[in-house]
Write a protein that holds these residues in place. Structure first.
Motif, PDB file in Angstrom:
ATOM      1  N   GLN A 528       0.827  -1.039   0.133  1.00 26.17           N
ATOM      2  CA  GLN A 528      -0.223  -0.052  -0.043  1.00 26.17           C
ATOM      3  C   GLN A 528       1.065   1.194  -0.002  1.00 26.17           C
ATOM      4  OE1 GLN A 528      -3.427  -0.633  -0.314  1.00 26.17           O
ATOM      5  NE2 GLN A 528      -2.615  -2.678  -0.580  1.00 26.17           N
ATOM      6  N   THR A 594      -3.989  -4.990  -4.750  1.00 20.24           N
ATOM      7  CA  THR A 594      -5.650  -4.938  -4.862  1.00 20.24           C
ATOM      8  C   THR A 594      -5.979  -6.214  -4.484  1.00 20.24           C
ATOM      9  OG1 THR A 594      -5.246  -5.366  -7.098  1.00 20.24           O
ATOM     10  CG2 THR A 594      -5.657  -3.086  -6.694  1.00 20.24           C
ATOM     11  N   LYS A 596      -7.385  -9.699  -2.359  1.00 22.56           N
ATOM     12  CA  LYS A 596      -7.970  -9.673  -1.020  1.00 22.56           C
ATOM     13  C   LYS A 596      -6.810 -10.197   0.071  1.00 22.56           C
ATOM     14  CE  LYS A 596     -12.534 -11.370  -2.412  1.00 22.56           C
ATOM     15  NZ  LYS A 596     -13.423 -12.436  -2.300  1.00 22.56           N
ATOM     16  N   LYS A 642     -12.522  -7.880   3.090  1.00 25.33           N
ATOM     17  CA  LYS A 642     -12.484  -7.890   1.583  1.00 25.33           C
ATOM     18  C   LYS A 642     -11.153  -7.196   1.021  1.00 25.33           C
ATOM     19  CE  LYS A 642     -17.419  -8.240   0.559  1.00 25.33           C
ATOM     20  NZ  LYS A 642     -18.517  -7.786   0.029  1.00 25.33           N
ATOM     21  N   THR A 643     -10.761  -6.187   1.636  1.00 24.15           N
ATOM     22  CA  THR A 643      -9.650  -5.495   1.200  1.00 24.15           C
ATOM     23  C   THR A 643      -8.309  -5.033   2.080  1.00 24.15           C
ATOM     24  OG1 THR A 643     -10.194  -3.346   1.779  1.00 24.15           O
ATOM     25  CG2 THR A 643     -11.219  -3.902  -0.156  1.00 24.15           C
ATOM     26  N   ASP A 646      -8.591  -2.445   4.564  1.00 22.38           N
ATOM     27  CA  ASP A 646      -9.764  -2.618   5.756  1.00 22.38           C
ATOM     28  C   ASP A 646      -9.285  -3.443   6.587  1.00 22.38           C
ATOM     29  OD1 ASP A 646     -11.879  -0.997   4.587  1.00 22.38           O
ATOM     30  OD2 ASP A 646     -12.723  -2.866   3.673  1.00 22.38           O
TER      31      ASP A 646
END
Length: 761
Positions: A528, A594, A596, A642-643, A646
């Motif tokens: 990230q 991107t 999971k 999901k991400t 998160d």
């Protein structure tokens, strides 16, 4: 209701994969699931005793919604056949292969209420208050109190009134037999137990506070320290004691440097634990057998550690026992002083004594041998500290004239819990044959329940707590027990997110700061933000790079105008194979950005070299806590997100909570070891599955022909079960650490009971 609407799509619980129930539960909590009939928001029930279902947030009559839901549910019937015309005949185009559009996956399994293995037999024995008014003793307790001459072993089962017996025995000898308090020694394992016993003797037995204060009491450490300080106050001075764990860690870290081992990749806490075990298990100058390379490494650290302490004239808690033993061996005159001083010795929690402590107590008790040990071989669970049930089991060999008294009446737990716990522990081969019996019956049988995995397990338990609190229970009525701290992660997170006050040890709060966890998460953080300094710092060991490379990377990112991750490919003085690997890995950070979270972790493990690092540096040789176990635990935690952002936001939140002081009057989160001696109205035992209870290392040693660790694991489960005063819930997850789990083999005697006892839901 079994159906609801999520993202404008009707979902049916009995055709929805059980693996995703936790996801549905949390989506409902967020207000994202609605009634398929009235379109009002609904919640999902995920609890121990009732089947999963949706229900409306607000109160009211929703019969119409329930009927509509039933009408919407897919029926178990044949699909409609389509036909084609062939002259005068209608022929079927094809035949349905299955009777439903979706398979039923991982069905919810009803909890099992465990019936009492034996019928309850109430006792008619009246309590004897002849020694002390208001202090009732049963027949065997009275014997344990009044048998004061010669060696005595009191086998005090769980909840059998051990503390009452110890305090009454000491008070009886002082008050009725005229034995001077100064000539009695009462040794236990915690200062809290000492204070409780003295308080009882003054308040309940009517002894003057001055007489009670003259009774020689204390922990083994405090008693040994007084002996050594009196002998040589310059050498054994408290200012030279390594009181804090960080002080001992500093010496081991220095030893790691001298042995050219990386402290960031070496489990210092586990090394110190093993060193302590050796010092408590082997008498001075005895040879320590080393089982493998891990133990050989730790032994070299042990030698460095001892040398550093000697050079600085310092000592640790374990040194006091060894120092006391050596003093008595070298100075028989000093030993004689203590032998003459103490006419009677009482030892609490006798099953927890280690070889060095036992030998010292034997020396002091000689020659009269008025030595009384009170304990329970079925609760011996501290082998990692050098303790062993052998001292209880062999007591009669050491003292052929010894009397043995059995305290088998349990005053803590109701009959269904006591009899179930006994059915478990009696399978051990090396134990005294005895049957613990409850004084009271109970209407609540132990319950075994079957969550899908650790996440669902935690949700079910918190839901049950909330229901009980609504019905009048207090948060401090509950305890959640687990085998290791990492097993408490999910329940800790769920309670932290709830409004229920709780108390947790730092060991369970710091899961996301564990070395392997931090390192695998570094891949996600770096994906990230490729300039995340903390992430890059944690990545370096996994890339087999030294920490000194961090400063070089910072400089390169400036001079080369690139991210710190891209700068990895520009590091100087790398070997060709390192350059090749790094160039292969660096582009993958953008690839996993991107994905999971679980997919990204699996990719980092298999494609970015983390599995190779685990094998070489992941502490896979350690018996209890392996790096690969931590990795699997992270995957379970990440599965519901999901991400990556998160998931990392959740990790950041939990890391921020690591140093928060939790409410000391709420739910107790404890390892089973730390729960010893405590009691709670309601107890939940997590992860009763092979690999957890019993632990993997015990299963492996049993396969190699040594059943001792397996028997200790069974005793651990027994201890956990007997903490419950009213309700007992044992969780048997279908999956653990991402793999299919088998219910603990220790529960077989309970699982084999009458199948008709399953709860009617």
């Amino acid at each position: 209701m079994k159906c609801a609407r999520l993202n404008n799509r009707t979902i049916h619980l009995h055709t929805y994969s059980r693996e995703h129930y936790q996801f549905l539960f949390e989506e409902a909590q967020k207000g994202n699931i609605f009634c398929a009939h009235c379109d009002q928001p609904v919640l999902m029930r995920l609890s121990i005793l009732e089947q999963p279902a949706f229900y409306h947030r607000q109160k009211g009559d929703f019969t119409a919604c329930e009927k509509a839901c039933e009408a919407k549910e897919p029926k178990a019937e044949k699909e409609k056949e389509e036909y084609k015309e062939a002259g005068m005949f209608r022929l079927p185009k094809g035949k349905a292969i299955s009777e439903s559009s979706k398979p039923i996956v991982s069905e919810w399994k009803s909890p099992k209420k465990v019936p009492a293995p034996e019928p309850f037999s109430p006792t008619s024995e009246a309590a004897d208050t002849s020694l002390f008014p208001g202090i009732g003793l049963n027949r065997e307790q009275m014997r344990a109190v009044t048998e004061t001459d010669g060696p005595l072993l009191v086998l005090a089962g769980a909840g059998s009134g051990k503390t009452r017996v110890l305090t009454a025995r000491a008070a009886h000898m002082i008050e009725h037999l005229g034995i001077s308090p100064e000539n009695m020694l009462l040794v236990t394992f915690t200062t809290k137990a000492v204070a409780e016993m003295k308080e009882r003797m003054a308040n309940e037995y009517g002894l003057a506070a001055g007489r009670v204060s003259r009774l020689v009491t204390g922990t083994f450490h405090s008693f040994f320290y007084k002996i050594l300080y009196h002998y040589d106050s310059s050498k054994w001075n408290g200012s030279q004691l390594l009181k804090m764990e960080w002080q001992r860690e500093q010496y081991v870290k220095k030893a790691l440097y001298e042995e050219n081992l990386d402290e960031k990749e070496f489990p210092v806490d586990q090394a110190l634990q093993l060193i302590g075990c050796w010092k408590n298990t082997y008498l001075p100058h005895e040879t320590i057998p080393l089982a493998d390379d891990w133990e050989k490494k730790v032994y070299r650290l042990y030698e460095h550690y001892e040398r550093q302490k000697r050079e600085k004239r310092q000592f640790d808690f374990d040194d006091m026992a060894q120092g006391c033993y050596e003093l008595f061996q070298s100075r028989p005159d000093i030993l004689a002083q203590y032998q003459n001083r103490f006419s009677h010795i009482l030892i609490d929690e006798f099953q927890d004594i280690n070889p060095v402590q036992y030998k010292i107590m034997q020396l002091i008790a000689s020659p009269e041998n008025n030595l009384c040990g009170v304990g329970d071989d079925d609760q011996s669970i501290y082998a990692f500290r050098g303790s062993s049930p052998s001292f209880i089991l062999d007591f009669q060999k050491d003292y052929p004239a010894a009397k043995t008294i059995y305290l088998t009446a349990n005053y803590r737990s109701p009959h269904p819990i006591v009899s179930s716990a006994h059915a478990v522990v009696k399978k051990n081969k090396k134990r005294y044959e005895k049957t613990l019996s409850a004084v009271k019956d109970g209407v609540h049988a132990p319950v075994m329940f079957f969550p899908y995995d650790e996440e669902e397990e935690a949700t079910m338990i918190v839901s049950d707590m909330k229901e009980k609190i609504q019905n009048g229970a207090s948060p401090d009525d509950f305890a959640v027990l687990y085998r290791t701290n990492s097993a408490g992660r999910a329940i800790y997170e769920r309670l932290h997110q709830s409004s229920i006050p709780y108390h947790a040890d730092r060991g369970v709060q710091t899961f996301y700061s564990r070395r392997i966890v931090r390192q695998i998460l570094a891949y996600l953080y770096a994906s990230q933000n490729e300039d995340d300094t903390d992430a890059v710092k944690d990545l370096l060991p996994a890339l087999f790079l030294k920490q000194s490379a961090l400063q070089t990377l910072k400089a390169l990112s400036i001079t080369e105008d690139c991210t710190m991750i891209k700068a990895l490919t520009k590091l100087p003085d790398l070997k060709p194979f390192q350059i090749g690997k790094i160039k292969q890995i660096v582009p993958f950070f953008a690839s996993i950005r991107t994905m999971k979270p679980v997919e990204a972790i699996t990719f980092a493990e298999s494609k970015m070299g983390f599995s190779e690092y685990l094998k070489k540096r992941g502490n896979e040789g350690n018996k209890l806590e392996k790096g690969s176990d931590d990795l699997r635990d992270v995957k379970v935690a990440a599965k519901k997100f999901k991400t990556i952002p998160d998931f990392l936001a959740h990790v950041d939140h939990m890391r921020a909570a690591e140093n928060l002081k939790t409410n000391e009057n709420g739910v107790e989160l404890l390892t089973i070891h730390r729960s010893k001696g405590l009691e709670f109205n309601t107890v939940y035992i997590l992860g009763a599955a092979d690999g957890s209870i019993p632990h993997d290392f015990a299963l492996e040693t049993a396969r190699q022909g040594d059943p001792a660790p397996l028997e200790e694991e069974r005793r651990l489960l027994y201890v956990a079960m007997t903490r419950a005063m009213q309700h007992l819930y044992v969780s048997c997850p279908a999956n653990r650490r991402g793999k299919t789990a088998r219910s603990s083999r220790f529960l077989e005697p309970l699982l084999r009971m009458d199948r008709r006892s399953a709860l009617k839901i």
